[in-house]
Design a protein around this motif. Sequence first.
Motif, PDB file in Angstrom:
ATOM      1  N   GLY A   1       0.801  -1.208   0.000  1.00 21.78           N
ATOM      2  CA  GLY A   1       0.000   0.000   0.000  1.00 21.78           C
ATOM      3  C   GLY A   1       0.833   1.256   0.000  1.00 21.78           C
ATOM      4  O   GLY A   1       0.363   2.327  -0.355  1.00 21.78           O
ATOM      5  N   TYR A   2       2.084   1.146   0.385  1.00 24.13           N
ATOM      6  CA  TYR A   2       2.954   2.319   0.354  1.00 24.13           C
ATOM      7  C   TYR A   2       3.981   2.125  -0.763  1.00 24.13           C
ATOM      8  O   TYR A   2       5.155   1.960  -0.518  1.00 24.13           O
ATOM      9  N   GLN A   3       3.502   2.124  -1.978  1.00 19.94           N
ATOM     10  CA  GLN A   3       4.384   1.837  -3.096  1.00 19.94           C
ATOM     11  C   GLN A   3       5.129   3.090  -3.517  1.00 19.94           C
ATOM     12  O   GLN A   3       5.059   3.517  -4.648  1.00 19.94           O
ATOM     13  N   LYS A   4       5.822   3.675  -2.587  1.00 22.26           N
ATOM     14  CA  LYS A   4       6.589   4.866  -2.920  1.00 22.26           C
ATOM     15  C   LYS A   4       7.863   4.853  -2.096  1.00 22.26           C
ATOM     16  O   LYS A   4       7.923   4.279  -1.022  1.00 22.26           O
TER      17      LYS A   4
ATOM     18  N   TYR B   1       9.223  14.366  -7.365  1.00 22.64           N
ATOM     19  CA  TYR B   1       9.667  14.813  -6.047  1.00 22.64           C
ATOM     20  C   TYR B   1      10.000  16.297  -6.098  1.00 22.64           C
ATOM     21  O   TYR B   1      10.475  16.806  -7.108  1.00 22.64           O
TER      22      TYR B   1
ATOM     23  N   PHE C   1       8.084  13.475  -1.720  1.00 23.40           N
ATOM     24  CA  PHE C   1       7.238  12.806  -2.711  1.00 23.40           C
ATOM     25  C   PHE C   1       6.009  13.646  -3.028  1.00 23.40           C
ATOM     26  O   PHE C   1       5.258  14.034  -2.130  1.00 23.40           O
TER      27      PHE C   1
ATOM     28  N   GLN D   1       2.865   9.796  -7.859  1.00 25.54           N
ATOM     29  CA  GLN D   1       3.391   8.734  -8.713  1.00 25.54           C
ATOM     30  C   GLN D   1       2.346   8.373  -9.763  1.00 25.54           C
ATOM     31  O   GLN D   1       1.152   8.283  -9.443  1.00 25.54           O
TER      32      GLN D   1
ATOM     33  N   ARG E   1      -1.374   7.195  -8.870  1.00 23.90           N
ATOM     34  CA  ARG E   1      -1.582   6.041  -8.008  1.00 23.90           C
ATOM     35  C   ARG E   1      -1.337   6.383  -6.537  1.00 23.90           C
ATOM     36  O   ARG E   1      -1.976   5.820  -5.657  1.00 23.90           O
ATOM     37  N   GLN E   2      -0.395   7.239  -6.294  1.00 20.84           N
ATOM     38  CA  GLN E   2      -0.065   7.633  -4.930  1.00 20.84           C
ATOM     39  C   GLN E   2       0.145   9.144  -4.939  1.00 20.84           C
ATOM     40  O   GLN E   2       0.628   9.699  -5.922  1.00 20.84           O
TER      41      GLN E   2
END
Lengths: 113, 113
Positions: free
Chosen positions: A97-100, B35, B45, B48, B55-56
């Motif tokens: 879930g934290y794909q960063k 970033y 960040f 993404q 997505r994020q």
Amino acid sequence: SQKIEQNSEALNIQEGKTATLTCNYTNYSPAYLQWYRQDPGRGPVFLLLIRENEKEKRKERLKVTFDTTLKQSLFHITASQPADSATYLCAPFWTGGYQKVTFGTGTKLQVIP
Amino acid sequence: DAGVTQSPTHLIKTRGQQVTLRCSPKSGHDTVSWYQQALGQGPQFIFQYYEEEERQRGNFPDRFSGHQFPNYSSELNVNALLLGDSALYLCASSHDIGTGELFFGEGSRLTVL
């Protein structure tokens, strides 16, 4: 939320010595922990990655350790050279879930000839 | 094999204006992350993109928006610029499935006057 702590003070060492940089994180252990090098005005460059189940990783003069109990990674540069002078960024990577990739503030290393 | 390319490298804007930054990922990469790096800080960040969708997202206001194109290239748009938006904007590409290793461009240096 996750926090990443690196020594914000610059580290000055003599050429030939071993430089040791510290990265501490809070809460959950990341699946991977990466280290990057950044020169002034440039983008970061990937150096090493260590996985959660690895204790130590080496690449030439670089060594990274990962202690999930202490929630800490150490980054070592042996036989340091002036060309190693740069800012080194710690970057834990949490999956699920934290794909960063999240970065610490970095530690500036100065190797003195 | 070209790495990550960003444009423009430097630009100066005034408060209230809008800016678009562009990024071409490394060949074979499908994920683009953006970033923001203020002077003396680690990269923060923004968001993404994967498969043309955000997505994020990090803790940035809606003034920051982006887009990913079918060829995986990406744009970052910032509206209603503030002085505090002055920073180095970094684009990083990666494989969606992997250890999160990022390949960075050299960045776009934005100065807001």
